[in-house]
Design a protein around this motif. Structure first.
Motif, PDB file in Angstrom:
ATOM      1  N   ARG A  19       0.852  -1.201   0.000  1.00  0.00           N
ATOM      2  CA  ARG A  19       0.000   0.000   0.000  1.00  0.00           C
ATOM      3  C   ARG A  19       0.878   1.239   0.000  1.00  0.00           C
ATOM      4  N   ILE A  20       1.564   1.432  -1.119  1.00  0.00           N
ATOM      5  CA  ILE A  20       2.390   2.625  -1.301  1.00  0.00           C
ATOM      6  C   ILE A  20       1.734   3.426  -2.422  1.00  0.00           C
ATOM      7  N   SER A  21       2.053   4.734  -2.500  1.00  0.00           N
ATOM      8  CA  SER A  21       1.292   5.542  -3.465  1.00  0.00           C
ATOM      9  C   SER A  21       1.459   5.061  -4.908  1.00  0.00           C
TER      10      SER A  21
ATOM     11  N   ALA B 194       1.607   2.167  -5.998  1.00  0.00           N
ATOM     12  CA  ALA B 194       0.828   0.948  -6.265  1.00  0.00           C
ATOM     13  C   ALA B 194      -0.671   1.169  -6.101  1.00  0.00           C
ATOM     14  N   GLN B 195      -1.084   2.401  -5.838  1.00  0.00           N
ATOM     15  CA  GLN B 195      -2.518   2.622  -5.594  1.00  0.00           C
ATOM     16  C   GLN B 195      -3.384   2.200  -6.780  1.00  0.00           C
ATOM     17  N   SER B 196      -2.861   2.409  -7.999  1.00  0.00           N
ATOM     18  CA  SER B 196      -3.656   2.055  -9.184  1.00  0.00           C
ATOM     19  C   SER B 196      -3.679   0.542  -9.413  1.00  0.00           C
TER      20      SER B 196
ATOM     21  N   GLY C  53     -12.404   0.983   7.420  1.00  0.00           N
ATOM     22  CA  GLY C  53     -11.354   0.957   6.395  1.00  0.00           C
ATOM     23  C   GLY C  53     -11.976   1.378   5.073  1.00  0.00           C
ATOM     24  N   VAL C  54     -11.483   0.815   3.982  1.00  0.00           N
ATOM     25  CA  VAL C  54     -11.965   1.237   2.665  1.00  0.00           C
ATOM     26  C   VAL C  54     -13.455   0.929   2.496  1.00  0.00           C
ATOM     27  N   ALA C  55     -13.875  -0.308   2.811  1.00  0.00           N
ATOM     28  CA  ALA C  55     -15.288  -0.683   2.651  1.00  0.00           C
ATOM     29  C   ALA C  55     -16.164   0.113   3.614  1.00  0.00           C
TER      30      ALA C  55
ATOM     31  N   TYR D 175     -17.385   2.729  14.145  1.00  0.00           N
ATOM     32  CA  TYR D 175     -16.372   2.382  15.134  1.00  0.00           C
ATOM     33  C   TYR D 175     -15.240   1.630  14.453  1.00  0.00           C
ATOM     34  N   ASP D 176     -14.029   1.894  14.890  1.00  0.00           N
ATOM     35  CA  ASP D 176     -12.865   1.143  14.409  1.00  0.00           C
ATOM     36  C   ASP D 176     -11.854   1.081  15.533  1.00  0.00           C
ATOM     37  N   VAL D 177     -11.023   0.051  15.522  1.00  0.00           N
ATOM     38  CA  VAL D 177      -9.991  -0.057  16.566  1.00  0.00           C
ATOM     39  C   VAL D 177      -8.824   0.876  16.305  1.00  0.00           C
ATOM     40  N   ARG D 178      -8.788   1.472  15.087  1.00  0.00           N
ATOM     41  CA  ARG D 178      -7.717   2.424  14.767  1.00  0.00           C
ATOM     42  C   ARG D 178      -8.279   3.842  14.901  1.00  0.00           C
ATOM     43  N   PRO D 179      -7.862   4.572  15.945  1.00  0.00           N
ATOM     44  CA  PRO D 179      -8.428   5.921  16.132  1.00  0.00           C
ATOM     45  C   PRO D 179      -8.050   6.873  15.001  1.00  0.00           C
TER      46      PRO D 179
ATOM     47  N   GLY E 146       1.387  -0.669   8.384  1.00  0.00           N
ATOM     48  CA  GLY E 146       0.864  -0.337   7.050  1.00  0.00           C
ATOM     49  C   GLY E 146      -0.573   0.151   7.048  1.00  0.00           C
ATOM     50  N   GLY E 147      -1.040   0.740   8.157  1.00  0.00           N
ATOM     51  CA  GLY E 147      -2.408   1.267   8.185  1.00  0.00           C
ATOM     52  C   GLY E 147      -3.445   0.206   8.506  1.00  0.00           C
ATOM     53  N   TYR E 148      -3.011  -1.030   8.763  1.00  0.00           N
ATOM     54  CA  TYR E 148      -3.954  -2.099   9.101  1.00  0.00           C
ATOM     55  C   TYR E 148      -4.093  -2.231  10.614  1.00  0.00           C
TER      56      TYR E 148
ATOM     57  N   VAL F  43      -8.510  -8.237   9.842  1.00  0.00           N
ATOM     58  CA  VAL F  43      -7.090  -8.151  10.149  1.00  0.00           C
ATOM     59  C   VAL F  43      -6.412  -9.013   9.093  1.00  0.00           C
ATOM     60  N   PRO F  44      -5.497  -8.441   8.285  1.00  0.00           N
ATOM     61  CA  PRO F  44      -4.937  -9.208   7.176  1.00  0.00           C
ATOM     62  C   PRO F  44      -4.361 -10.560   7.610  1.00  0.00           C
ATOM     63  N   GLY F  45      -4.728 -11.597   6.877  1.00  0.00           N
ATOM     64  CA  GLY F  45      -4.164 -12.914   7.127  1.00  0.00           C
ATOM     65  C   GLY F  45      -4.771 -13.642   8.323  1.00  0.00           C
TER      66      GLY F  45
ATOM     67  N   ALA G  14     -11.698 -13.204  10.587  1.00  0.00           N
ATOM     68  CA  ALA G  14     -12.348 -11.929  10.926  1.00  0.00           C
ATOM     69  C   ALA G  14     -12.641 -11.890  12.430  1.00  0.00           C
ATOM     70  N   PRO G  15     -12.409 -10.748  13.098  1.00  0.00           N
ATOM     71  CA  PRO G  15     -12.714 -10.675  14.534  1.00  0.00           C
ATOM     72  C   PRO G  15     -14.222 -10.743  14.782  1.00  0.00           C
ATOM     73  N   LEU G  16     -14.592 -11.396  15.887  1.00  0.00           N
ATOM     74  CA  LEU G  16     -16.019 -11.524  16.221  1.00  0.00           C
ATOM     75  C   LEU G  16     -16.468 -10.275  16.979  1.00  0.00           C
TER      76      LEU G  16
HETATM   77  P1  NAD Z   1      -9.081  -4.225   6.275  1.00  0.00           P
HETATM   78  O1  NAD Z   1     -10.025  -4.682   5.216  1.00  0.00           O
HETATM   79  O2  NAD Z   1      -7.929  -5.100   6.639  1.00  0.00           O
HETATM   80  O3  NAD Z   1      -9.919  -3.953   7.624  1.00  0.00           O
HETATM   81  C1  NAD Z   1     -11.081  -3.158   7.623  1.00  0.00           C
HETATM   82  C2  NAD Z   1     -11.132  -2.338   8.892  1.00  0.00           C
HETATM   83  O4  NAD Z   1     -11.436  -3.179  10.002  1.00  0.00           O
HETATM   84  C3  NAD Z   1      -9.828  -1.620   9.249  1.00  0.00           C
HETATM   85  O5  NAD Z   1     -10.056  -0.226   9.291  1.00  0.00           O
HETATM   86  C4  NAD Z   1      -9.469  -2.190  10.627  1.00  0.00           C
HETATM   87  O6  NAD Z   1      -8.832  -1.234  11.472  1.00  0.00           O
HETATM   88  C5  NAD Z   1     -10.841  -2.585  11.144  1.00  0.00           C
HETATM   89  N1  NAD Z   1     -10.859  -3.524  12.284  1.00  0.00           N
HETATM   90  C6  NAD Z   1     -10.070  -4.601  12.524  1.00  0.00           C
HETATM   91  N2  NAD Z   1     -10.448  -5.197  13.679  1.00  0.00           N
HETATM   92  C7  NAD Z   1     -11.500  -4.489  14.180  1.00  0.00           C
HETATM   93  C8  NAD Z   1     -12.335  -4.594  15.338  1.00  0.00           C
HETATM   94  N3  NAD Z   1     -12.157  -5.567  16.243  1.00  0.00           N
HETATM   95  N4  NAD Z   1     -13.311  -3.669  15.506  1.00  0.00           N
HETATM   96  C9  NAD Z   1     -13.507  -2.676  14.617  1.00  0.00           C
HETATM   97  N5  NAD Z   1     -12.767  -2.523  13.499  1.00  0.00           N
HETATM   98  C10 NAD Z   1     -11.777  -3.411  13.290  1.00  0.00           C
HETATM   99  O7  NAD Z   1      -8.506  -2.809   5.940  1.00  0.00           O
HETATM  100  P2  NAD Z   1      -8.606  -1.940   4.611  1.00  0.00           P
HETATM  101  O8  NAD Z   1      -9.951  -1.346   4.509  1.00  0.00           O
HETATM  102  O9  NAD Z   1      -8.135  -2.763   3.460  1.00  0.00           O
HETATM  103  O10 NAD Z   1      -7.524  -0.805   4.857  1.00  0.00           O
HETATM  104  C11 NAD Z   1      -7.241  -0.265   6.101  1.00  0.00           C
HETATM  105  C12 NAD Z   1      -6.510   1.056   5.915  1.00  0.00           C
HETATM  106  O11 NAD Z   1      -5.383   0.910   5.023  1.00  0.00           O
HETATM  107  C13 NAD Z   1      -7.347   2.133   5.248  1.00  0.00           C
HETATM  108  O12 NAD Z   1      -8.230   2.772   6.095  1.00  0.00           O
HETATM  109  C14 NAD Z   1      -6.235   3.080   4.781  1.00  0.00           C
HETATM  110  O13 NAD Z   1      -5.831   3.923   5.814  1.00  0.00           O
HETATM  111  C15 NAD Z   1      -5.118   2.146   4.446  1.00  0.00           C
HETATM  112  N6  NAD Z   1      -4.994   2.048   2.968  1.00  0.00           N
HETATM  113  C16 NAD Z   1      -3.906   2.606   2.394  1.00  0.00           C
HETATM  114  C17 NAD Z   1      -3.743   2.536   1.009  1.00  0.00           C
HETATM  115  C18 NAD Z   1      -2.544   3.147   0.355  1.00  0.00           C
HETATM  116  O14 NAD Z   1      -1.825   3.841   0.997  1.00  0.00           O
HETATM  117  N7  NAD Z   1      -2.301   2.859  -0.902  1.00  0.00           N
HETATM  118  C19 NAD Z   1      -4.690   1.890   0.232  1.00  0.00           C
HETATM  119  C20 NAD Z   1      -5.810   1.335   0.847  1.00  0.00           C
HETATM  120  C21 NAD Z   1      -5.937   1.416   2.224  1.00  0.00           C
END
Ligand code: NAD
Length: 362
Positions: free
Chosen positions: A107-109, A111-113, A161-163, A181-185, A210-212, A244-246, A249-251
């Protein structure tokens, strides 16, 4: 679809010959003749092409029978789910395939495309709201009518996150009152800028690399469910997108929490395929719990195949063109993108993240 006529033109313009399995675009409303007009050779069967293709573009990982047909040394680009599909990864390595996993595009700029996780997640977030609106026996916006005023629907998005952010924006456009709500403030400002309320819980942050998000303990998730319960109970719609990648999914929502919601409420669990954020979710099914509907729809992006194919095909073409020089494949493992998402090469699993996911010592 991993190829649309526009991206075919792009690849042909870069000096590549492009072939398509006949009829492959039908599900995305892309008939063969559009591809032929773009300069693509349409073949009767995919098997014929797999023998000779130097590069294969797909959406889902290939089946074992398809891997066996691939030419040794061929490049493959698709989603590969390295975290859960270890057998496929090992088989690709054994067959000498150079496989790129879209899940691992850094997730670097630059590679965004090429970031197919983001393009498809965005579509899922949007569609999740429409699916919920369709099933909810209520309006989303406030309605002032001669027959009385109707309060707006209350939507809770878990995981911003994105979705999640796209779900928030879509629910707001429909006029709902949205909280998230998200665990990342770090996402608080983004949530607020979309006109939603950010729910702050007295819990430590779970920001990973990496923002995850990082993987959370059972104790953390238990406390989180306890604290978020009252917000779930008063929502008409809950959309869960937490991942959480890999990891599984958290319950976030237990069966008891669902039972505390009003009958007629709707939950859309976008994590259904990776174990579900909601205890009672069944992937690929709609479940009714005392009048609360839980939608566990699989592969939500495929329900909007025209636009999601357009975006996906563009991501894939950009990734392919990053390793094409003068009309031929030219892999450079010093390139951060190639190094980041190439999973197998020269008969081996070469990617450190994939090795960790497969439990293979590096
Ligand atoms: P993801 O699909 O892995 O996760 C979705 C969201 O679930 C995340 O925001 C995560 O914090 C949240 N989450 C995890 N456990 C949780 C819990 N117990 N309760 C509530 N929320 C929980 O993540 P994603 O949407 O693919 O991407 C996350 C972040 O990555 C984006 O918000 C963005 O900041 C960053 N991102 C960066 C780039 C880039 O720089 N090119 C591209 C895409 C995304």
């Amino acid at each position: 679809m991993a190829l649309v006529p526009d991206t075919a033109k792009l690849l042909i313009g870069a000096g590549l010959e492009v072939s398509l399995e006949g009829g492959a675009g039908a599900g995305a409303y892309l008939p063969d003749d559009l591809y032929t007009k773009a300069g693509v050779t349409v073949e009767g069967r995919a098997g014929t092409m797999l023998h000779y293709a130097d590069a294969v573009l797909k959406v889902q990982a290939p089946r074992e029978s398809e891997i066996a047909l691939l030419k040794k040394g061929a490049l493959l680009i698709s989603f590969l789910q390295p975290a859960t599909q270890g057998d496929t990864i090992r088989s690709l390595a054994q067959h000498g395939i150079t496989a790129f996993s879209l899940e691992l595009v850094p997730r670097i700029s630059r590679a965004q495309s090429m970031d197919a996780l983001s393009s498809q997640a965005s579509a899922s977030g949007y569609k999740a709201v429409l699916m919920a609106a369709d099933r909810l026996g209520k309006f989303f916006p406030m309605m002032m009518t001669a027959a009385g005023t109707v309060a707006p629907a209350r939507v809770l998005v878990m995981g911003a996150g994105v979705a999640g952010l796209q779900a928030i924006a879509t629910a707001r456009r429909l006029g709902a009152v949205v909280s998230a709500y998200d665990v990342r403030p770090a996402v608080k400002e983004e949530v607020q800028s979309l006109g939603a309320t950010f729910i702050e819980l007295p819990l430590e942050t779970q920001e990973g690399e990496g923002g995850y998000a990082r993987e959370q303990s059972d104790e953390f998730l238990r406390k989180q469910r306890e604290l978020i319960g009252e917000h779930v109970a008063k929502s008409d719609v809950v959309i869960t997108t937490a991942a959480v990648p890999g990891r599984r999914a958290p319950l976030l929502v237990t069966g008891d929490m669902v039972k505390a919601m009003r009958a007629g409420s709707v939950i859309v669990d976008l994590a259904a395929e990776t174990g579900g954020n909601v205890e009672l979710t069944q992937a690929g099914k709609d479940v009714d719990v005392g009048g609360v509907t839980i939608l566990g729809t699989r592969n939500v992006p495929s329900t909007m195949a025209l636009h999601t194919s357009q975006l996906y095909a563009r991501n894939v073409a950009n990734l392919l063109l990053n390793v094409v020089k003068n009309g031929a494949l030219a892999l450079d493992f010093a390139d951060e993108i190639t190094k980041g998402c190439c999973v197998t090469h020269g008969g081996e699993v070469v990617n450190e993240r994939a090795k960790q996911m497969l439990g293979t010592p590096s």
